[in-house]
Design an enzyme around this catalytic site. Structure first.
Site, PDB file in Angstrom:
ATOM      1  N   GLY A  17       0.781  -1.234   0.000  1.00 55.29           N
ATOM      2  CA  GLY A  17       0.000   0.000   0.000  1.00 55.29           C
ATOM      3  C   GLY A  17       0.814   1.287   0.000  1.00 55.29           C
ATOM      4  N   ASN A  19       1.432   3.073  -2.616  1.00 56.56           N
ATOM      5  CA  ASN A  19       0.694   4.003  -3.487  1.00 56.56           C
ATOM      6  C   ASN A  19      -0.509   4.592  -2.754  1.00 56.56           C
ATOM      7  OD1 ASN A  19       1.712   4.287  -6.395  1.00 56.56           O
ATOM      8  ND2 ASN A  19       1.982   2.103  -5.968  1.00 56.56           N
ATOM      9  N   ILE A  92      -7.695  -9.668 -10.984  1.00 59.51           N
ATOM     10  CA  ILE A  92      -8.202  -9.159 -12.265  1.00 59.51           C
ATOM     11  C   ILE A  92      -9.723  -9.020 -12.146  1.00 59.51           C
ATOM     12  CG2 ILE A  92      -8.500  -9.664 -14.735  1.00 59.51           C
ATOM     13  CD1 ILE A  92      -5.600  -9.077 -14.238  1.00 59.51           C
ATOM     14  N   LEU A  93     -10.213  -7.837 -12.470  1.00 60.13           N
ATOM     15  CA  LEU A  93     -11.661  -7.596 -12.384  1.00 60.13           C
ATOM     16  C   LEU A  93     -12.328  -8.078 -13.680  1.00 60.13           C
ATOM     17  CD1 LEU A  93     -11.337  -4.067 -10.799  1.00 60.13           C
ATOM     18  CD2 LEU A  93     -12.252  -6.105  -9.649  1.00 60.13           C
ATOM     19  N   ASN A 107      -5.805   2.676 -12.790  1.00 64.63           N
ATOM     20  CA  ASN A 107      -4.807   1.689 -12.352  1.00 64.63           C
ATOM     21  C   ASN A 107      -3.419   2.292 -12.500  1.00 64.63           C
ATOM     22  OD1 ASN A 107      -3.731  -0.917 -11.608  1.00 64.63           O
ATOM     23  ND2 ASN A 107      -3.199  -1.216 -13.763  1.00 64.63           N
ATOM     24  N   HIS A 109       0.479   1.136 -13.141  1.00 66.30           N
ATOM     25  CA  HIS A 109       1.267  -0.020 -13.580  1.00 66.30           C
ATOM     26  C   HIS A 109       2.744   0.378 -13.618  1.00 66.30           C
ATOM     27  CE1 HIS A 109       2.074  -3.839 -15.478  1.00 66.30           C
ATOM     28  NE2 HIS A 109       2.903  -3.185 -16.283  1.00 66.30           N
ATOM     29  N   ASP A 150      -4.372  -3.872 -18.590  1.00 67.27           N
ATOM     30  CA  ASP A 150      -3.437  -2.764 -18.850  1.00 67.27           C
ATOM     31  C   ASP A 150      -3.671  -2.106 -20.208  1.00 67.27           C
ATOM     32  OD1 ASP A 150      -2.172  -3.215 -16.376  1.00 67.27           O
ATOM     33  OD2 ASP A 150      -0.856  -4.715 -17.258  1.00 67.27           O
ATOM     34  N   LYS A 177       9.115   5.561  -6.172  1.00 67.88           N
ATOM     35  CA  LYS A 177       9.417   6.870  -5.595  1.00 67.88           C
ATOM     36  C   LYS A 177       9.400   7.980  -6.650  1.00 67.88           C
ATOM     37  CE  LYS A 177      12.903   8.940  -2.556  1.00 67.88           C
ATOM     38  NZ  LYS A 177      13.956   9.602  -3.315  1.00 67.88           N
ATOM     39  N   GLU A 180       5.489   6.379  -9.697  1.00 72.57           N
ATOM     40  CA  GLU A 180       4.141   5.989  -9.255  1.00 72.57           C
ATOM     41  C   GLU A 180       3.562   6.923  -8.199  1.00 72.57           C
ATOM     42  OE1 GLU A 180       3.433   1.769  -8.506  1.00 72.57           O
ATOM     43  OE2 GLU A 180       5.414   1.350  -9.286  1.00 72.57           O
TER      44      GLU A 180
HETATM   45  C1  GAR Z   1       3.176  -1.165  -7.429  1.00 73.95           C
HETATM   46  O1  GAR Z   1       4.466  -1.126  -7.991  1.00 73.95           O
HETATM   47  C2  GAR Z   1       2.116  -1.196  -8.518  1.00 73.95           C
HETATM   48  O2  GAR Z   1       2.446  -0.434  -9.643  1.00 73.95           O
HETATM   49  C3  GAR Z   1       2.109  -2.662  -8.870  1.00 73.95           C
HETATM   50  O3  GAR Z   1       2.208  -3.319  -7.625  1.00 73.95           O
HETATM   51  C4  GAR Z   1       2.948  -2.496  -6.705  1.00 73.95           C
HETATM   52  C5  GAR Z   1       2.130  -2.333  -5.438  1.00 73.95           C
HETATM   53  O4  GAR Z   1       2.818  -1.611  -4.451  1.00 73.95           O
HETATM   54  N1  GAR Z   1       0.928  -2.996  -9.592  1.00 73.95           N
HETATM   55  C6  GAR Z   1       0.917  -3.854 -10.622  1.00 73.95           C
HETATM   56  O5  GAR Z   1       1.897  -4.466 -10.988  1.00 73.95           O
HETATM   57  C7  GAR Z   1      -0.431  -4.009 -11.306  1.00 73.95           C
HETATM   58  N2  GAR Z   1      -0.278  -4.650 -12.585  1.00 73.95           N
HETATM   59  P1  GAR Z   1       2.071  -0.902  -3.242  1.00 73.95           P
HETATM   60  O6  GAR Z   1       1.112  -1.919  -2.620  1.00 73.95           O
HETATM   61  O7  GAR Z   1       3.196  -0.563  -2.296  1.00 73.95           O
HETATM   62  O8  GAR Z   1       1.341   0.315  -3.757  1.00 73.95           O
END
Ligand code: GAR
Length: 200
Positions: A17, A19, A92-93, A107, A109, A150, A177, A180
């Site tokens: 979490g 993000n 996946i939804l 989303n 990525h 995606d 950092k 995202e």
């Molecule tokens: C992030 O890097 C996000 O972009 C990726 O998972 C990580 C989650 O980190 N998502 C995907 O790969 C989706 N296809 P977080 O839980 O620390 O935000």
């Protein structure tokens, strides 16, 4: 029904979490004037993101099992959610779910789409693939979610350099950092503003 002054946002998570934290921090700093993080939903009860939500005073719910989407839809309706943010959400939804919310699901990525994306590309695997290929630049993408993994319209992208000796873990941290954690809160605010302005 009450007209909410801000767009009500639900953040869907599966893990750490960071993000989600970036979005909560920007909200706390007053940098998301059109968005209110109203709900966090996790697909795993072990997700550390649940603790982050609780610390921020945001309702946090774990939904697991077969009827995941049915229960999620009921909760989103009950909480009058306007915008759904997938922040490290690894389920996946279904196409049916996605079609209910056109341009209302974002989303993040961890690559420059259309590179290193689609089924099987998630989390650390994305960075492993980028390093294996030998790209010198990677990055992150925020996009609307449609029925194609995606494949939805791109909202924002930011490039990040790959450095000599990078491991997938080191590269992942840099992409989070430098890209995202900057792109996602900004996209939430931009889409939320659009939702609020359309109501007026
Ligand atoms: C992030 O890097 C996000 O972009 C990726 O998972 C990580 C989650 O980190 N998502 C995907 O790969 C989706 N296809 P977080 O839980 O620390 O935000």
């Amino acid at each position: 029904m009450i007209e909410h002054p801000k767009a009500r946002v639900a953040v869907l998570i599966s893990g750490g979490g960071t993000n989600l934290q970036a979005i909560l921090d920007k909200e706390q700093a007053g940098e998301l004037p059109h968005a209110e993080i109203a709900l966090v939903v996790s697909s795993s009860e072990k997700a550390y993101g649940l603790v982050r939500a609780e610390k921020a005073g945001v309702e946090a719910v774990t939904i697991r099992g077969k009827d995941f989407e049915e229960r999620l839809i009921a909760l989103l309706e009950e909480r009058e959610i306007d915008l759904i943010v997938l922040a490290g959400f690894l389920k996946i939804l279904s196409a049916d779910f996605v079609r209910r919310y056109p341009k209302r699901i974002l989303n993040v990525h961890p690559s420059l789409i259309p590179s290193f994306c689609g089924d099987g590309f998630y989390g650390l695997h994305v960075h492993e693939a980028a390093l294996e290929y030998g790209v010198k630049v990677t990055g992150a993408t925020v996009h609307f979610v449609n029925e194609v993994t995606d494949g939805g319209e791109i909202i924002a992208q930011k490039a990040v350099a790959v450095e000599e000796g990078d491991t997938p873990e080191v590269l992942q941290q840099r992409v989070m950092k430098e890209a995202e954690h900057i792109l996602l809160p900004q996209a939430v605010e931009d889409v939320a503003r659009d939702i609020v302005e359309r109501r007026a």
